[in-house]
Design a protein around this motif. Structure first.
Motif, PDB file in Angstrom:
ATOM      1  N   LEU B  52       2.678   1.290   0.636  1.00  0.00           N
ATOM      2  CA  LEU B  52       1.385   1.578   0.132  1.00  0.00           C
ATOM      3  C   LEU B  52       0.827   0.412  -0.698  1.00  0.00           C
ATOM      4  O   LEU B  52      -0.593   0.439  -0.369  1.00  0.00           O
ATOM      5  CB  LEU B  52       1.530   3.022  -0.637  1.00  0.00           C
ATOM      6  CG  LEU B  52       1.783   4.127   0.080  1.00  0.00           C
ATOM      7  CD1 LEU B  52       2.113   5.204  -1.063  1.00  0.00           C
ATOM      8  CD2 LEU B  52       0.790   4.703   1.098  1.00  0.00           C
ATOM      9  N   PHE B  53       1.564  -0.389  -1.449  1.00  0.00           N
ATOM     10  CA  PHE B  53       1.154  -1.365  -2.128  1.00  0.00           C
ATOM     11  C   PHE B  53       0.404  -2.340  -1.010  1.00  0.00           C
ATOM     12  O   PHE B  53      -0.731  -3.035  -1.142  1.00  0.00           O
ATOM     13  CB  PHE B  53       2.142  -2.049  -2.929  1.00  0.00           C
ATOM     14  CG  PHE B  53       1.774  -3.067  -3.728  1.00  0.00           C
ATOM     15  CD1 PHE B  53       1.222  -2.989  -5.004  1.00  0.00           C
ATOM     16  CD2 PHE B  53       2.156  -4.684  -3.299  1.00  0.00           C
ATOM     17  CE1 PHE B  53       1.071  -4.025  -5.674  1.00  0.00           C
ATOM     18  CE2 PHE B  53       1.855  -5.482  -4.203  1.00  0.00           C
ATOM     19  CZ  PHE B  53       1.432  -5.181  -5.509  1.00  0.00           C
ATOM     20  N   ALA B  54       1.142  -2.872  -0.058  1.00  0.00           N
ATOM     21  CA  ALA B  54       0.855  -3.840   0.809  1.00  0.00           C
ATOM     22  C   ALA B  54      -0.503  -3.094   1.558  1.00  0.00           C
ATOM     23  O   ALA B  54      -1.500  -4.053   1.882  1.00  0.00           O
ATOM     24  CB  ALA B  54       2.086  -4.020   1.830  1.00  0.00           C
ATOM     25  N   GLN B  55      -0.321  -2.010   2.012  1.00  0.00           N
ATOM     26  CA  GLN B  55      -1.511  -1.340   2.930  1.00  0.00           C
ATOM     27  C   GLN B  55      -2.753  -1.290   2.051  1.00  0.00           C
ATOM     28  O   GLN B  55      -3.710  -1.856   2.763  1.00  0.00           O
ATOM     29  CB  GLN B  55      -1.157  -0.154   3.173  1.00  0.00           C
ATOM     30  CG  GLN B  55      -2.133   0.451   4.566  1.00  0.00           C
ATOM     31  CD  GLN B  55      -1.703   2.028   4.788  1.00  0.00           C
ATOM     32  OE1 GLN B  55      -0.808   2.280   4.421  1.00  0.00           O
ATOM     33  NE2 GLN B  55      -2.769   2.618   5.357  1.00  0.00           N
ATOM     34  N   SER B  56      -2.753  -1.236   0.802  1.00  0.00           N
ATOM     35  CA  SER B  56      -4.056  -1.122  -0.123  1.00  0.00           C
ATOM     36  C   SER B  56      -4.733  -2.481   0.032  1.00  0.00           C
ATOM     37  O   SER B  56      -5.712  -2.722   0.021  1.00  0.00           O
ATOM     38  CB  SER B  56      -3.919  -0.806  -1.333  1.00  0.00           C
ATOM     39  OG  SER B  56      -3.023  -2.006  -2.072  1.00  0.00           O
ATOM     40  N   PHE B  57      -3.901  -3.727   0.086  1.00  0.00           N
ATOM     41  CA  PHE B  57      -4.623  -5.076   0.095  1.00  0.00           C
ATOM     42  C   PHE B  57      -5.151  -5.400   1.420  1.00  0.00           C
ATOM     43  O   PHE B  57      -6.331  -5.888   1.642  1.00  0.00           O
ATOM     44  CB  PHE B  57      -3.707  -6.147  -0.154  1.00  0.00           C
ATOM     45  CG  PHE B  57      -3.186  -6.173  -1.706  1.00  0.00           C
ATOM     46  CD1 PHE B  57      -4.215  -6.547  -2.653  1.00  0.00           C
ATOM     47  CD2 PHE B  57      -2.276  -5.446  -1.964  1.00  0.00           C
ATOM     48  CE1 PHE B  57      -3.842  -6.650  -3.921  1.00  0.00           C
ATOM     49  CE2 PHE B  57      -1.694  -5.172  -3.531  1.00  0.00           C
ATOM     50  CZ  PHE B  57      -2.575  -6.056  -4.310  1.00  0.00           C
ATOM     51  N   VAL B  58      -4.448  -4.815   2.613  1.00  0.00           N
ATOM     52  CA  VAL B  58      -4.768  -5.013   3.856  1.00  0.00           C
ATOM     53  C   VAL B  58      -6.196  -4.134   4.096  1.00  0.00           C
ATOM     54  O   VAL B  58      -6.950  -4.646   4.699  1.00  0.00           O
ATOM     55  CB  VAL B  58      -3.806  -4.507   4.784  1.00  0.00           C
ATOM     56  CG1 VAL B  58      -4.575  -4.230   6.394  1.00  0.00           C
ATOM     57  CG2 VAL B  58      -2.748  -5.270   4.747  1.00  0.00           C
ATOM     58  N   GLU B  59      -6.087  -2.901   3.501  1.00  0.00           N
ATOM     59  CA  GLU B  59      -7.436  -2.176   3.480  1.00  0.00           C
ATOM     60  C   GLU B  59      -8.601  -2.626   2.822  1.00  0.00           C
ATOM     61  O   GLU B  59      -9.918  -2.728   3.180  1.00  0.00           O
ATOM     62  CB  GLU B  59      -7.296  -0.705   3.117  1.00  0.00           C
ATOM     63  CG  GLU B  59      -6.246   0.081   3.710  1.00  0.00           C
ATOM     64  CD  GLU B  59      -6.613   0.287   5.251  1.00  0.00           C
ATOM     65  OE1 GLU B  59      -7.702   0.454   5.583  1.00  0.00           O
ATOM     66  OE2 GLU B  59      -5.855   0.502   6.222  1.00  0.00           O
ATOM     67  N   GLY B  60      -8.126  -3.401   1.346  1.00  0.00           N
ATOM     68  CA  GLY B  60      -9.172  -3.876   0.834  1.00  0.00           C
ATOM     69  C   GLY B  60      -9.924  -5.053   1.459  1.00  0.00           C
ATOM     70  O   GLY B  60     -11.270  -5.514   1.689  1.00  0.00           O
ATOM     71  N   TYR B  61      -9.058  -6.087   2.190  1.00  0.00           N
ATOM     72  CA  TYR B  61      -9.690  -7.140   2.935  1.00  0.00           C
ATOM     73  C   TYR B  61     -10.450  -6.672   4.289  1.00  0.00           C
ATOM     74  O   TYR B  61     -11.664  -6.892   4.346  1.00  0.00           O
ATOM     75  CB  TYR B  61      -8.437  -8.016   3.739  1.00  0.00           C
ATOM     76  CG  TYR B  61      -8.812  -8.633   4.562  1.00  0.00           C
ATOM     77  CD1 TYR B  61      -9.765  -9.940   4.459  1.00  0.00           C
ATOM     78  CD2 TYR B  61      -8.498  -8.972   5.785  1.00  0.00           C
ATOM     79  CE1 TYR B  61     -10.198 -10.839   5.313  1.00  0.00           C
ATOM     80  CE2 TYR B  61      -8.900  -9.737   6.972  1.00  0.00           C
ATOM     81  CZ  TYR B  61      -9.924 -10.979   6.283  1.00  0.00           C
ATOM     82  OH  TYR B  61     -10.354 -11.677   7.458  1.00  0.00           O
ATOM     83  N   LYS B  62     -10.108  -5.478   4.968  1.00  0.00           N
ATOM     84  CA  LYS B  62     -10.704  -5.254   5.859  1.00  0.00           C
ATOM     85  C   LYS B  62     -12.054  -4.426   5.408  1.00  0.00           C
ATOM     86  O   LYS B  62     -13.180  -4.622   6.215  1.00  0.00           O
ATOM     87  CB  LYS B  62     -10.043  -3.980   6.568  1.00  0.00           C
ATOM     88  CG  LYS B  62      -9.066  -4.320   7.590  1.00  0.00           C
ATOM     89  CD  LYS B  62      -8.579  -3.107   8.189  1.00  0.00           C
ATOM     90  CE  LYS B  62      -6.976  -3.371   8.813  1.00  0.00           C
ATOM     91  NZ  LYS B  62      -6.363  -2.072   9.296  1.00  0.00           N
ATOM     92  N   THR B  63     -12.116  -3.864   4.366  1.00  0.00           N
ATOM     93  CA  THR B  63     -13.198  -3.321   3.916  1.00  0.00           C
ATOM     94  C   THR B  63     -14.425  -4.154   3.215  1.00  0.00           C
ATOM     95  O   THR B  63     -15.533  -3.922   3.515  1.00  0.00           O
ATOM     96  CB  THR B  63     -12.985  -2.360   2.881  1.00  0.00           C
ATOM     97  OG1 THR B  63     -12.025  -1.079   3.336  1.00  0.00           O
ATOM     98  CG2 THR B  63     -14.279  -1.213   2.381  1.00  0.00           C
ATOM     99  N   TYR B  64     -13.960  -5.063   2.282  1.00  0.00           N
ATOM    100  CA  TYR B  64     -14.888  -5.868   1.616  1.00  0.00           C
ATOM    101  C   TYR B  64     -14.924  -7.336   2.153  1.00  0.00           C
ATOM    102  O   TYR B  64     -15.848  -8.013   1.751  1.00  0.00           O
ATOM    103  CB  TYR B  64     -14.408  -5.839   0.148  1.00  0.00           C
ATOM    104  CG  TYR B  64     -14.251  -4.608  -0.332  1.00  0.00           C
ATOM    105  CD1 TYR B  64     -15.284  -3.646  -0.301  1.00  0.00           C
ATOM    106  CD2 TYR B  64     -13.038  -4.012  -0.533  1.00  0.00           C
ATOM    107  CE1 TYR B  64     -15.319  -2.368  -0.750  1.00  0.00           C
ATOM    108  CE2 TYR B  64     -12.746  -2.622  -1.272  1.00  0.00           C
ATOM    109  CZ  TYR B  64     -14.043  -1.928  -1.386  1.00  0.00           C
ATOM    110  OH  TYR B  64     -14.026  -0.538  -1.706  1.00  0.00           O
TER     111      TYR B  64
END
Lengths: 212, 362
Positions: B52-64
């Motif tokens: 989940l920790f890793a995924q949050s950064f991936v989602e952050g990159y994709k989103t912003y």
């Protein structure tokens, strides 16, 4: 030993962070029948004021301030019980607290030290303090000042909750509320209905002198 | 938004003060990005699950689409693994609420924990997760507490500061242990694939310690860890969100590649972006900052857009005046608050503003 010599010794011991000397000096002052309030003001408080000024001027830093505070409290613990209650009637009362949900209390402790050195009777409510304790203490002790701090963002709203609690209790108009801590700002203070927010303890004490 | 350079090209150029298509931008959004995962996960889940920790950064990159990802978890990871009790609310940043140092003898009892377990392992594995997913797209960095900060989290800052005076040898003994712990973490981060390691050297701050105290109680340990960072193939980065950081030591002496800092406008001694650039700190280091993190909660999109725009203009002017090309990253002065009330649209507003207005043509 003359009063002046003893007061200077106490002041220098506070500046130098020497709790054993302030404890012994305070005991000696009482044994010599010196006035306890005068001993506090001319010895301990004078020393702590010097430290506060040097800290503000970046000549000394937190470790020295904490050592000096320890020395001041060591003397106060001896002298405060010796003050007749009749001499404390006019003393302003303040509570300091780290609000509920937060335990970072170094800033609160510095405020406590500077308030004590400025002659306030300080109620240290500690850290992670429930709102009800802040409100109840304000009412039961007839506080003049409530000083709240937090280091963390999620707990900032507890400051508003405490002020709302003071409003609900009907005590808000009788007390000055000041806040501090890195995430807070003057605009946040205004937003939650606090009277003041400050960067440092010394400035806050100066502001309070004008506010009370 | 189509751009002339990739994030990596821009980042590498900025690290060498080469011309860029626009300034770097990367708000320090970490825990708040857990809200981007599916229907959202709790902070507690995020801080315990490397996936989940890793995924949050991936989602952050994709989103912003920021230029960097910095893997801060929180500042109680090391103290917690050393045995301090960590209060772990469902949606609050975890923090130490029971220290493990109660007397000078306790300093001698500290032992480096097994970094293959506890939240140290979660942090390393989680960092590896996002670094492997994103390292070809953006600059990825790990984040770790410096030895003095980790010790203060374990002992309490007040006790530690007084013990510096009354029991300096005990404090130094404990700092040796913390440095060994940090060294193991550093070697662990070196295997994750991150390009840089951010050291939180918070106490290098003139509100707390003078030069003498800071040099005695952190610099010699930090020098060792900074060298180890380089030896493990990572750039030395530093984060210090205090009001009056020891810039000369932490930027110039440490030979820092990226320095992340805050700005406290009400404190006249707190250096602004213009001041740090004027004083030469951006000559050989990418300075990053300094939007007030509270704005991400309390500011409107319009307000934070204006703040980001004004800061971008200020930085461009100062860089041009100094003859610099690219050595500043528009960021938040500290972590974007991980609160449920943080306005995610404000992260996007900052990134988009710099993408739109960050072109540097002196």
């Amino acid at each position: 030993m003359s009063k002046e010599e003893l007061y200077n010794r106490l002041s220098e011991a506070v500046v130098g962070g020497k709790p054993d000397i302030t404890k012994n000096g305070a005991e000696e002052a009482l044994s010599l029948k010196f006035n306890a309030v005068e001993t506090i003001n001319e010895g301990l408080v004078k020393g702590m004021s010097i430290v506060g000024e040097r800290y503000a001027a970046h000549e000394v830093y937190l470790p020295q301030v904490l050592m000096s505070a320890q020395a001041m409290y060591s003397g106060l613990n001896i002298l405060l019980p010796a003050i007749p209650k009749s001499e404390m009637l006019d003393q302003k009362k303040c509570a300091v607290a780290v609000v509920e949900g937060d335990v970072h209390d170094i800033g609160k402790n510095i405020v406590k030290t500077m308030m004590t050195a400025s002659g306030y009777h300080v109620f240290d409510l500690g850290k992670d303090v429930p709102i009800t304790v802040i409100v109840d203490t304000a009412e039961s002790e007839n506080l003049d000042v409530v000083a709240m701090s937090t280091l963390m963002t999620p707990t900032m709203d507890a400051m508003k909750d405490a002020i709302d609690g003071l409003i609900e209790s009907g005590y808000r108009s009788k007390v000055v509320v000041t806040i501090g801590g890195p995430p807070t700002s003057p605009s946040f203070a205004e937003e939650i209905g606090a009277d003041h927010r400050d960067e440092n303890a010394q400035n806050c004490v100066t502001w309070l002198k004008g506010a009370l | 938004m189509s751009e002339a350079m990739t994030h990596i090209e821009r980042g590498m150029a900025a690290l060498s003060n080469e011309p860029v298509d626009r300034l770097l931008v990367s708000p320090l959004s970490m825990g708040v990005q857990r809200r981007l995962i599916g229907s959202g996960v709790t902070y507690r889940e995020w801080a315990h699950d490397p996936k989940l920790f890793a995924q949050s950064f991936v989602e952050g990159y994709k989103t912003y689409g920021p230029d960097m990802a910095v893997g801060l978890m929180d500042l109680s990871v090391m103290a917690g693994d050393l045995g301090a009790h960590v209060r772990m609310d469902l949606e609050n940043t975890p923090f130490v609420d029971e220290h493990i140092i109660h007397n000078p003898e306790d300093y001698e009892k500290l032992e480096v924990p097994d970094i293959r377990s506890g939240r140290s392992a979660v942090l390393l594995e989680g960092t590896k997760g996002f670094a492997q997913a994103l390292k070809d797209d953006i600059i990825c960095a790990g984040f770790v507490e410096g030895p003095l900060l980790a010790l203060s989290q374990s002992a309490g800052a007040e006790r530690l500061f007084m013990d510096m005076y009354t029991n300096p040898s005990a404090v130094h003994g404990a700092l040796e242990v913390m440095t060994d712990y940090d060294a193991q973490m550093c070697e662990g981060f070196g295997k994750t694939g991150v390009a840089g390691l951010v050291w939180d050297y918070l106490w290098g701050n003139y509100s707390c310690l003078g030069d003498a105290e800071y040099h005695e109680f952190e610099v010699k340990y930090a020098n060792k860890l900074n060298k180890l960072t380089l030896d493990n193939g990572m750039a030395v980065c530093v984060h210090n969100c205090a009001d009056m950081p020891h810039l000369k030591t932490q930027v110039k002496d440490y030979k820092t590649s990226i320095y992340s800092m805050a700005w406290y406008p009400l404190n006249p001694d707190s250096p602004s972006a213009t001041k740090v650039i004027e004083e030469g700190y951006a000559d050989k280091c990418v300075m990053a900052g300094n939007i007030d993190p509270q704005l991400f909660i309390r500011g409107s999109v319009e307000k934070i857009t204006k703040v980001a725009s004004d800061l971008t203009k200020e930085v461009k002017t100062a860089l041009c005046k100094r003859g610099l090309n690219s050595t500043f990253c528009i960021s938040s002065g500290c972590e974007v608050p991980p609160d449920l009330t943080t306005k995610l649209e404000n992260i996007r507003a900052v990134v988009d503003t710099v993408k739109k207005e960050g072109n540097l043509a002196c």
